[in-house]
Design a protein around this motif. Structure first.
Motif, short mmCIF file in Angstrom:
data_model
loop_
_atom_site.label_atom_id
_atom_site.label_comp_id
_atom_site.label_asym_id
_atom_site.label_seq_id
_atom_site.Cartn_x
_atom_site.Cartn_y
_atom_site.Cartn_z
N GLU A 197 -7.35 -2.32 9.19
CA GLU A 197 -5.99 -2.14 9.95
C GLU A 197 -4.93 -1.40 9.19
O GLU A 197 -4.33 -0.35 9.54
N ASP A 198 -4.82 -1.42 7.78
CA ASP A 198 -4.09 -0.77 7.09
C ASP A 198 -4.42 0.91 7.04
O ASP A 198 -3.50 1.47 7.17
N GLU A 204 -2.45 6.42 11.41
CA GLU A 204 -1.54 6.86 12.75
C GLU A 204 -0.22 7.42 12.11
O GLU A 204 0.50 8.28 12.88
N GLN A 205 0.40 6.82 11.06
CA GLN A 205 1.36 7.31 10.38
C GLN A 205 1.50 8.67 9.96
O GLN A 205 2.35 9.58 10.33
N SER A 216 1.40 10.92 12.97
CA SER A 216 2.60 11.21 13.70
C SER A 216 3.59 11.93 12.94
O SER A 216 4.19 12.67 13.69
N LYS A 271 -8.56 -6.18 6.96
CA LYS A 271 -7.05 -5.90 6.99
C LYS A 271 -7.08 -4.64 6.15
O LYS A 271 -5.97 -3.72 6.58
N LEU A 304 -6.20 2.30 9.38
CA LEU A 304 -5.55 2.71 10.80
C LEU A 304 -4.12 3.06 10.89
O LEU A 304 -3.85 4.06 11.41
N ARG A 305 -3.22 2.18 10.41
CA ARG A 305 -1.99 2.17 10.34
C ARG A 305 -1.42 3.61 9.75
O ARG A 305 -0.73 4.12 10.00
N VAL A 306 -1.93 3.62 8.33
CA VAL A 306 -1.74 4.89 7.70
C VAL A 306 -2.10 6.06 8.39
O VAL A 306 -1.38 6.96 8.37
#
Lengths: 93, 164
Positions: B85-86, B92-93, B96, B82, B88-90
């Motif tokens: 994943e978090d 990506e954010q 971006s 988890k 990676l998400r951060v």
């Protein structure tokens, strides 16, 4: 400050006369010494009936005249035309 | 029998003695002794049963411990997953947002460059106009004679307006 009314009136009249003289004074600036015929042509073209007319010579005008009448200026000199042309060039695309 | 050395009376007495001993033993000693033996047997059985229970309990504990460890490991792995994943998400954010900011800066810079270019172009054009008019003035100053000046003046005076 209290001013004597008579002096006030006299001052008013004096300034009015001065303004009138300035308003009615005509200065004709030309590129060369104008002949009498040319001067008469100018005076009749402008419709000047009286008043003091002063003549000046400014060779940088190239040709034509500049007429100053009070606060008005009429520029029909060649230098003026070239300046107008320059401003047209500035504004062109 | 006496020649053999066997005394009948003695034998009988011994037999009686033995019988008496047997009766007394059977009546007074054997029962408690047997009871005692049974008790000992029972105690042994109880001990064995208890040992069996303890062993079973221990095995259960070991199993539970193993299960808990497995569950903990699983939970830890899930947490790590988890967190990954978090992360990676951060990431990506952030990427971006950084891209967006970069685009905005790029557009702004392009706009500024374009404005500068236009201004420069206009300045150059104005300079060219100034120089051209200056050249024309200088040329006319040098080449216009009195007659030409008079002719031009006559032509320009036609454009004089009436003041009064």
């Amino acid at each position: 400050m209290k001013i004597d009314p008579t002096i006030k009136e006299n001052l008013k009249e004096y300034f009015k006369d001065m303004m009138k003289q300035v308003k009615e004074k005509v200065i004709i600036t030309s590129a060369y010494e104008l002949s009498n015929e040319e001067e008469k042509t100018i005076i009749s073209s402008l419709g000047l009936t009286g008043g003091k007319i002063e003549y000046k010579v400014d060779p940088t005008l190239l040709a034509g005249v500049i007429v100053t009448y009070g606060s008005k200026i009429i520029d029909v000199s060649l230098k003026g035309q070239l300046q107008n042309f320059k401003h047209i060039l500035y504004e062109s695309a | 029998m006496e020649n053999l050395g066997i005394d009948g009376k003695l034998l009988l007495a011994q037999l009686l003695n033995f019988a008496l001993f047997f009766v007394l033993f059977a009546k007074f000693i054997s029962k408690p002794f047997l009871k005692f033996l049974q008790q000992e047997k029972q105690t042994e059985k109880d001990k064995e049963a208890l040992m069996g229970k303890l062993k079973k309990g221990e095995e259960e504990l070991v199993l539970k411990e193993k299960q808990l460890r497995t569950a903990d490991k699983k939970a830890a792995v899930e947490m790590v997953e988890k967190a990954k994943e978090d992360g990676l998400r951060v990431r990506e954010q952030i990427l971006s947002e950084a891209k967006k900011d970069a685009e905005i800066l790029k557009e702004k810079a392009m706009k500024e460059v374009e404005e500068e270019r236009t201004k420069l172009h206009q300045d150059v054009k104005n300079k060219v106009a100034d120089l051209s008019v200056l050249l024309v003035e200088e040329t006319l100053q040098q080449n216009l004679d009195e007659n030409s000046k008079k002719r031009i003046t006559q032509s320009l005076l036609k454009n004089l307006p009436v003041i009064k």
